[in-house]
Write an enzyme that holds these catalytic residues in place. Structure first.
Site, PDB file in Angstrom:
ATOM      1  N   LYS A 141      76.122  61.018  78.618  1.00 22.21           N
ATOM      2  CA  LYS A 141      75.800  61.132  77.189  1.00 22.21           C
ATOM      3  C   LYS A 141      74.898  62.340  76.924  1.00 22.21           C
ATOM      4  CE  LYS A 141      74.030  56.948  76.994  1.00 22.21           C
ATOM      5  NZ  LYS A 141      74.219  56.516  78.390  1.00 22.21           N
TER       6      LYS A 141
ATOM      7  N   ARG B 283      70.775  62.302  90.040  1.00 26.88           N
ATOM      8  CA  ARG B 283      70.206  63.013  88.883  1.00 26.88           C
ATOM      9  C   ARG B 283      68.746  63.381  89.122  1.00 26.88           C
ATOM     10  NH1 ARG B 283      70.731  60.286  83.205  1.00 26.88           N
ATOM     11  NH2 ARG B 283      69.928  58.504  84.371  1.00 26.88           N
TER      12      ARG B 283
ATOM     13  N   ARG C 257      64.043  59.994  87.812  1.00 29.86           N
ATOM     14  CA  ARG C 257      63.586  58.958  86.888  1.00 29.86           C
ATOM     15  C   ARG C 257      63.318  57.664  87.661  1.00 29.86           C
ATOM     16  NH1 ARG C 257      67.739  59.008  81.824  1.00 29.86           N
ATOM     17  NH2 ARG C 257      67.546  56.774  82.154  1.00 29.86           N
TER      18      ARG C 257
ATOM     19  N   ARG D 209      70.780  47.896  84.773  1.00 29.31           N
ATOM     20  CA  ARG D 209      71.125  48.674  83.577  1.00 29.31           C
ATOM     21  C   ARG D 209      72.599  48.511  83.237  1.00 29.31           C
ATOM     22  NH1 ARG D 209      68.978  54.365  85.305  1.00 29.31           N
ATOM     23  NH2 ARG D 209      69.911  55.059  83.352  1.00 29.31           N
TER      24      ARG D 209
HETATM   25  P1  AP5 Z   1      73.495  62.165  81.940  1.00 37.78           P
HETATM   26  O1  AP5 Z   1      74.144  63.086  80.962  1.00 37.78           O
HETATM   27  O2  AP5 Z   1      72.025  62.289  82.140  1.00 37.78           O
HETATM   28  O3  AP5 Z   1      73.918  60.634  81.621  1.00 37.78           O
HETATM   29  P2  AP5 Z   1      73.501  59.663  80.433  1.00 37.78           P
HETATM   30  O4  AP5 Z   1      74.740  58.998  79.933  1.00 37.78           O
HETATM   31  O5  AP5 Z   1      72.641  60.351  79.446  1.00 37.78           O
HETATM   32  O6  AP5 Z   1      72.718  58.574  81.283  1.00 37.78           O
HETATM   33  P3  AP5 Z   1      71.316  57.885  81.022  1.00 37.78           P
HETATM   34  O7  AP5 Z   1      70.916  57.278  82.349  1.00 37.78           O
HETATM   35  O8  AP5 Z   1      70.338  58.808  80.376  1.00 37.78           O
HETATM   36  O9  AP5 Z   1      71.690  56.735  80.057  1.00 37.78           O
HETATM   37  P4  AP5 Z   1      70.923  55.450  79.831  1.00 37.78           P
HETATM   38  O10 AP5 Z   1      71.617  54.966  78.636  1.00 37.78           O
HETATM   39  O11 AP5 Z   1      70.881  54.483  80.942  1.00 37.78           O
HETATM   40  O12 AP5 Z   1      69.390  55.914  79.752  1.00 37.78           O
HETATM   41  P5  AP5 Z   1      68.451  56.258  78.514  1.00 37.78           P
HETATM   42  O13 AP5 Z   1      67.607  57.393  78.871  1.00 37.78           O
HETATM   43  O14 AP5 Z   1      69.249  56.308  77.253  1.00 37.78           O
HETATM   44  O15 AP5 Z   1      74.260  62.356  83.345  1.00 37.78           O
HETATM   45  C1  AP5 Z   1      73.868  61.647  84.506  1.00 37.78           C
HETATM   46  C2  AP5 Z   1      73.943  62.578  85.727  1.00 37.78           C
HETATM   47  O16 AP5 Z   1      75.293  62.909  85.989  1.00 37.78           O
HETATM   48  C3  AP5 Z   1      73.207  63.913  85.568  1.00 37.78           C
HETATM   49  O17 AP5 Z   1      72.638  64.266  86.791  1.00 37.78           O
HETATM   50  C4  AP5 Z   1      74.314  64.912  85.182  1.00 37.78           C
HETATM   51  O18 AP5 Z   1      74.028  66.212  85.649  1.00 37.78           O
HETATM   52  C5  AP5 Z   1      75.534  64.311  85.885  1.00 37.78           C
HETATM   53  N1  AP5 Z   1      76.754  64.443  85.132  1.00 37.78           N
HETATM   54  C6  AP5 Z   1      76.918  64.219  83.785  1.00 37.78           C
HETATM   55  N2  AP5 Z   1      78.200  64.385  83.422  1.00 37.78           N
HETATM   56  C7  AP5 Z   1      78.876  64.702  84.573  1.00 37.78           C
HETATM   57  C8  AP5 Z   1      80.255  64.970  84.866  1.00 37.78           C
HETATM   58  N3  AP5 Z   1      81.193  64.930  83.899  1.00 37.78           N
HETATM   59  N4  AP5 Z   1      80.597  65.244  86.144  1.00 37.78           N
HETATM   60  C9  AP5 Z   1      79.654  65.253  87.133  1.00 37.78           C
HETATM   61  N5  AP5 Z   1      78.343  65.018  86.926  1.00 37.78           N
HETATM   62  C10 AP5 Z   1      77.959  64.737  85.649  1.00 37.78           C
HETATM   63  O19 AP5 Z   1      67.552  54.925  78.428  1.00 37.78           O
HETATM   64  C11 AP5 Z   1      66.612  54.651  79.420  1.00 37.78           C
HETATM   65  C12 AP5 Z   1      65.925  53.316  79.130  1.00 37.78           C
HETATM   66  O20 AP5 Z   1      65.227  53.396  77.871  1.00 37.78           O
HETATM   67  C13 AP5 Z   1      66.857  52.095  78.981  1.00 37.78           C
HETATM   68  O21 AP5 Z   1      67.197  51.522  80.214  1.00 37.78           O
HETATM   69  C14 AP5 Z   1      65.964  51.174  78.122  1.00 37.78           C
HETATM   70  O22 AP5 Z   1      64.960  50.569  78.886  1.00 37.78           O
HETATM   71  C15 AP5 Z   1      65.319  52.161  77.160  1.00 37.78           C
HETATM   72  N6  AP5 Z   1      66.124  52.365  75.950  1.00 37.78           N
HETATM   73  C16 AP5 Z   1      66.683  53.531  75.531  1.00 37.78           C
HETATM   74  N7  AP5 Z   1      67.378  53.351  74.386  1.00 37.78           N
HETATM   75  C17 AP5 Z   1      67.257  52.032  74.082  1.00 37.78           C
HETATM   76  C18 AP5 Z   1      67.758  51.230  73.034  1.00 37.78           C
HETATM   77  N8  AP5 Z   1      68.530  51.736  72.060  1.00 37.78           N
HETATM   78  N9  AP5 Z   1      67.453  49.910  73.026  1.00 37.78           N
HETATM   79  C19 AP5 Z   1      66.671  49.372  73.987  1.00 37.78           C
HETATM   80  N10 AP5 Z   1      66.157  50.072  75.019  1.00 37.78           N
HETATM   81  C20 AP5 Z   1      66.444  51.402  75.068  1.00 37.78           C
HETATM   82 MG    MG Z   2      70.607  60.232  78.920  1.00 32.49          MG
END
Ligand code: AP5
Ligand code: MG
Length: 220
Positions: free
Chosen positions: A13, A126, A159, A170
């Protein structure tokens, strides 16, 4: 243009948001990045969120909804892409209510589909910059200098929620609470399902092929 980006942890994302923001000049609103910023700044909200985030649990709805509606209210007219929000049914309905009050709506929903084995490799490899939130990967997206952010020279970190163990929690939360939002949005919006297993540049072209026709003014 208001876009919601759905997808499991590690689906890409944040990576795709970067491309979307560059091409369409939208604001990137990542609930995870905003929470991590609060934590880095030691705010009350950041302190409250820490325990939930590090264990892979969702931060309570009321905290997230207030935080994100506030961000959206201050967003520029050009629009934004929501990354990681909404993530529960209540977040989605409260977002719709807040938008309706502003006579606004979500224009497109992108759903990034990625297999679980790919997700585990992406998440455990990551690395992020603690200062500017830039995202790298030990194999797929290496920084120019090992362990150092290309943009500001900070030392990259992993992270705390990017361990194989926490990822399981997760993913479970995602499947139980967030995946059902695809149906919710299918009933009222255009949902574009994207095969996001391919490398980032290929996924980017798929995303653009869906969004280009929707955007009036694209700067190429
Ligand atoms: P990346 O682009 O970083 O993936 P992402 O989908 O953004 O993954 P996240 O882990 O950030 O999502 P998440 O939803 O679990 O965490 P968030 O920070 O929102 O890509 C991942 C890796 O793969 C990178 O190294 C990248 O280089 C690589 N990559 C990407 N695309 C690729 C491809 N096509 N091919 C190869 N490699 C690739 O949330 C964290 C925490 O915050 C949650 O667990 C929760 O506790 C809290 N939180 C956040 N939002 C909420 C909410 N709305 N409600 C409740 N709690 C929340
Ligand atoms: Mg993210």
């Amino acid at each position: 243009m208001r876009i919601v980006l759905l997808g499991a942890p590690g689906a890409g994302k944040g990576t795709q948001c970067k491309y979307i923001v560059d091409r369409y000049h939208l604001l990137h609103l990542s609930s995870g990045d905003i929470l991590r910023r609060h934590r880095a700044n030691g705010t009350d909200l950041g302190k409250k969120a820490k325990e939930y985030m590090d264990s892979g649990a969702l931060v309570p709805d009321n905290v997230i909804i207030e935080m994100m509606i506030d961000e959206i209210s201050n967003a520029p007219d050009g629009g934004y892409v929501l990354d990681g929000f909404p993530r529960t049914a209540r977040q989605a309905t409260d977002l719709d209510k807040a938008l309706a009050e502003r006579k606004e709506k979500i224009d497109a929903v992108l759903n990034l589909n990625v297999n679980d084995d790919v997700i585990i490799r992406r998440i455990t490899g990551r690395r992020i910059c603690p200062k500017c939130a830039a995202v790298y990967h030990v194999e797929n997206l290496k920084p120019r200098k090992d362990g150092i952010c290309d943009k500001d020279g900070s030392k990259l970190i992993q992270r705390p929620d990017d361990t194989a163990e926490v990822v399981k929690t997760r993913l479970k939360n995602y499947n139980e609470m967030t995946a059902p939002l695809v149906d919710y949005y299918n009933r009222k919006n255009t949902v574009f399902n994207i095969d996001a297993n391919e490398e980032a540049e290929i996924v980017k072209e798929l995303v653009f092929s869906k969004l280009d026709p929707l955007v009036e003014r694209v700067v190429l």
